[in-house]
Design an enzyme around this catalytic site. Sequence first.
Site, PDB file in Angstrom:
ATOM      1  N   CYS A  97       0.571  -1.282   0.032  1.00 42.24           N
ATOM      2  CA  CYS A  97       0.054  -0.458   0.217  1.00 42.24           C
ATOM      3  C   CYS A  97       0.796   0.900   0.033  1.00 42.24           C
ATOM      4  O   CYS A  97       0.646   2.446   0.020  1.00 42.24           O
ATOM      5  CB  CYS A  97      -0.774   0.102   0.916  1.00 42.24           C
ATOM      6  SG  CYS A  97      -2.243  -1.243   1.249  1.00 42.24           S
ATOM      7  N   HIS A 100      -3.938   7.168   3.465  1.00 39.51           N
ATOM      8  CA  HIS A 100      -3.729   6.378   2.648  1.00 39.51           C
ATOM      9  C   HIS A 100      -5.079   5.460   3.661  1.00 39.51           C
ATOM     10  O   HIS A 100      -5.597   5.553   4.391  1.00 39.51           O
ATOM     11  CB  HIS A 100      -2.638   5.585   3.406  1.00 39.51           C
ATOM     12  CG  HIS A 100      -2.957   3.350   2.756  1.00 39.51           C
ATOM     13  ND1 HIS A 100      -3.621   3.120   1.705  1.00 39.51           N
ATOM     14  CD2 HIS A 100      -3.131   2.177   3.376  1.00 39.51           C
ATOM     15  CE1 HIS A 100      -3.943   2.211   1.569  1.00 39.51           C
ATOM     16  NE2 HIS A 100      -3.420   1.784   3.027  1.00 39.51           N
ATOM     17  N   ASN A 158     -10.298  -0.256   0.483  1.00 43.16           N
ATOM     18  CA  ASN A 158      -8.309  -0.025   1.041  1.00 43.16           C
ATOM     19  C   ASN A 158      -8.012  -0.192  -0.454  1.00 43.16           C
ATOM     20  O   ASN A 158      -7.995  -1.531  -1.207  1.00 43.16           O
ATOM     21  CB  ASN A 158      -7.873  -0.464   2.302  1.00 43.16           C
ATOM     22  CG  ASN A 158      -5.974  -0.491   2.012  1.00 43.16           C
ATOM     23  OD1 ASN A 158      -5.711   0.180   0.673  1.00 43.16           O
ATOM     24  ND2 ASN A 158      -6.001  -1.396   2.724  1.00 43.16           N
TER      25      ASN A 158
HETATM   26  N1  ACO Z   1     -17.628  -8.612   9.762  1.00 42.12           N
HETATM   27  C1  ACO Z   1     -18.064  -9.108  10.825  1.00 42.12           C
HETATM   28  N2  ACO Z   1     -17.320  -9.194  12.250  1.00 42.12           N
HETATM   29  C2  ACO Z   1     -15.693  -9.656  11.966  1.00 42.12           C
HETATM   30  C3  ACO Z   1     -15.663  -8.763  10.324  1.00 42.12           C
HETATM   31  C4  ACO Z   1     -16.258  -8.443   9.316  1.00 42.12           C
HETATM   32  N3  ACO Z   1     -16.358  -7.756   8.113  1.00 42.12           N
HETATM   33  N4  ACO Z   1     -14.000  -9.478  10.366  1.00 42.12           N
HETATM   34  C5  ACO Z   1     -13.626  -9.732  11.683  1.00 42.12           C
HETATM   35  N5  ACO Z   1     -14.791  -9.847  12.179  1.00 42.12           N
HETATM   36  C6  ACO Z   1     -14.931 -10.361  13.807  1.00 42.12           C
HETATM   37  C7  ACO Z   1     -13.284 -10.490  13.838  1.00 42.12           C
HETATM   38  O1  ACO Z   1     -13.684 -12.663  13.781  1.00 42.12           O
HETATM   39  C8  ACO Z   1     -13.560 -11.065  15.835  1.00 42.12           C
HETATM   40  O2  ACO Z   1     -14.485 -11.438  16.127  1.00 42.12           O
HETATM   41  P1  ACO Z   1     -14.251 -12.236  17.176  1.00 42.12           P
HETATM   42  O3  ACO Z   1     -14.316 -11.615  18.819  1.00 42.12           O
HETATM   43  O4  ACO Z   1     -15.385 -13.262  17.395  1.00 42.12           O
HETATM   44  O5  ACO Z   1     -12.880 -13.159  17.361  1.00 42.12           O
HETATM   45  C9  ACO Z   1     -14.491  -9.640  15.672  1.00 42.12           C
HETATM   46  O6  ACO Z   1     -14.947  -8.953  14.447  1.00 42.12           O
HETATM   47  C10 ACO Z   1     -13.110  -8.096  16.223  1.00 42.12           C
HETATM   48  O7  ACO Z   1     -12.323  -8.607  15.321  1.00 42.12           O
HETATM   49  P2  ACO Z   1     -11.630  -7.749  15.068  1.00 42.12           P
HETATM   50  O8  ACO Z   1     -10.429  -8.013  14.790  1.00 42.12           O
HETATM   51  O9  ACO Z   1     -10.944  -6.913  16.546  1.00 42.12           O
HETATM   52  O10 ACO Z   1     -11.832  -6.022  14.540  1.00 42.12           O
HETATM   53  P3  ACO Z   1     -10.988  -4.448  14.259  1.00 42.12           P
HETATM   54  O11 ACO Z   1     -11.550  -3.481  15.225  1.00 42.12           O
HETATM   55  O12 ACO Z   1      -9.632  -4.914  14.661  1.00 42.12           O
HETATM   56  O13 ACO Z   1     -11.159  -4.345  13.118  1.00 42.12           O
HETATM   57  C11 ACO Z   1     -10.345  -4.866  11.145  1.00 42.12           C
HETATM   58  C12 ACO Z   1     -10.643  -5.530  12.227  1.00 42.12           C
HETATM   59  C13 ACO Z   1     -11.025  -3.547  10.469  1.00 42.12           C
HETATM   60  C14 ACO Z   1      -9.052  -5.804   9.586  1.00 42.12           C
HETATM   61  C15 ACO Z   1      -8.472  -3.617  11.710  1.00 42.12           C
HETATM   62  O14 ACO Z   1      -8.196  -4.472  12.135  1.00 42.12           O
HETATM   63  C16 ACO Z   1      -8.427  -2.992  10.945  1.00 42.12           C
HETATM   64  O15 ACO Z   1      -8.454  -2.084  10.203  1.00 42.12           O
HETATM   65  N6  ACO Z   1      -6.825  -3.062  10.333  1.00 42.12           N
HETATM   66  C17 ACO Z   1      -5.960  -2.802   9.663  1.00 42.12           C
HETATM   67  C18 ACO Z   1      -5.962  -3.767   8.349  1.00 42.12           C
HETATM   68  C19 ACO Z   1      -5.275  -2.732   7.030  1.00 42.12           C
HETATM   69  O16 ACO Z   1      -5.591  -1.789   7.060  1.00 42.12           O
HETATM   70  N7  ACO Z   1      -4.447  -3.829   6.581  1.00 42.12           N
HETATM   71  C20 ACO Z   1      -4.758  -3.030   5.108  1.00 42.12           C
HETATM   72  C21 ACO Z   1      -2.646  -2.441   5.125  1.00 42.12           C
HETATM   73  S1  ACO Z   1      -2.115  -1.906   3.637  1.00 42.12           S
HETATM   74  C22 ACO Z   1      -1.463  -2.484   2.359  1.00 42.12           C
HETATM   75  O17 ACO Z   1      -0.622  -2.980   2.534  1.00 42.12           O
HETATM   76  C23 ACO Z   1      -2.832  -3.512   2.118  1.00 42.12           C
END
Ligand code: ACO
Length: 349
Positions: free
Chosen positions: A113, A253, A283
């Site tokens: 990214c 980003h 993203n």
């Molecule tokens: N819908 C519903 N529930 C979900 C979903 C979804 N799409 N995805 C995850 N959950 C659940 C999980 O399973 C978890 O459930 P559990 O507690 O029963 O295990 C719960 O939601 C909470 O999960 P978390 O991972 O704690 O959720 P969080 O608030 O951290 O949000 C997210 C998850 C959105 C992925 C966040 O961690 C994030 O944005 N991380 C950064 C990711 C990113 O930016 N990546 C790209 C980098 S750039 C590149 O190089 C490509």
Amino acid sequence: MSRYSAITGWGMHVPEQTLTNADLERMVETSDEWITTRTGIKERHVVRPDESAFDLALPAARQALERAGIEGKDLSLIIVATVSYDYRFPSTANLLQHALGAQCGAFDMQAACTGFLYAMSTAHQFIANGSARHVLVIGVEVLSKVVDYTDRGTCVLFGDGAGAIVLSASEQPGGLLGYTLGSDGANPELLYIPAGGSREPLTEEGLREGRQWVKMNGAEVFKFATRVMGTAMEEALANAGMTAQDMDLFIPHQANLRIIDAASRRLGLPQEKVFVNIQKYGNTSAAAVPIALCEAIDQGLVYPGAHLGMVAFGAGLTWAAAVVKWTASVATKPTARRATPITVTGRRS
Ligand code: ACO
């Protein structure tokens, strides 16, 4: 005489088809409410099966060339930042060089990214040392082709698109004033595609196990991103002899609205100085910053003399930030406003 690197052209292109949160609700166990509150995303654009990175990059590149008032043959170099290239080789930049009628070097580079800011900084070096006049820099991704649409932790996040700029040599003070690049390769598996490279060539077994798809430890990437976005931006600003208060527009980003808000708070920026369009595109990885830049320009938020701060993070882990003093004439200074409140209602076109 000094050579500055000014952005003289800009363009973007996204595929027609959209994938809304409602569509995703039918594909995995998720909800519009969860996706909106956790990420800020309402919809993303995704390619048709027959579309590739080249197909998105070409119209974006043509638009950027047109705005710069130059043709392909005027280019000194083409750099494409992508992890979703058309072929393992040759590069997507090669394909674009031919399609644009350019007679110059062309190569792909990747920093996930963060790729576009890495590519823009690289282009700047060619201009600063006098070996390039006009460099076409493109960020393009077709992550929908490497995302597992049964994995709700990743499939709701990503979209496809392309953004391009022409970076040109200029004697007028301004353009790219400072930047910083960063890398920490200690834990590549935090965000990666396990198979398909020389470490783990794709096998039938690997395919069955889905090792060709993006794998991510979302929580760890989130923690890293909230930490690095603000510090990287501060570092690039310091390299330009500036502070956050000198920024007129922050173009981060577009990975997660909560990450953007955390970085903005750290930098002490009011909402109206922070550009957000994640609700429409999700993203788009290396394309996110140049697409956001294009939309900020179209919305009249960029004007001659404006100081723009851009920052990105990504797989690697990698990060980068850049400060640009805008010099091209685009619009008069508008009344300050937050670029894009989240009001989009999803629909599949
Ligand atoms: N819908 C519903 N529930 C979900 C979903 C979804 N799409 N995805 C995850 N959950 C659940 C999980 O399973 C978890 O459930 P559990 O507690 O029963 O295990 C719960 O939601 C909470 O999960 P978390 O991972 O704690 O959720 P969080 O608030 O951290 O949000 C997210 C998850 C959105 C992925 C966040 O961690 C994030 O944005 N991380 C950064 C990711 C990113 O930016 N990546 C790209 C980098 S750039 C590149 O190089 C490509």
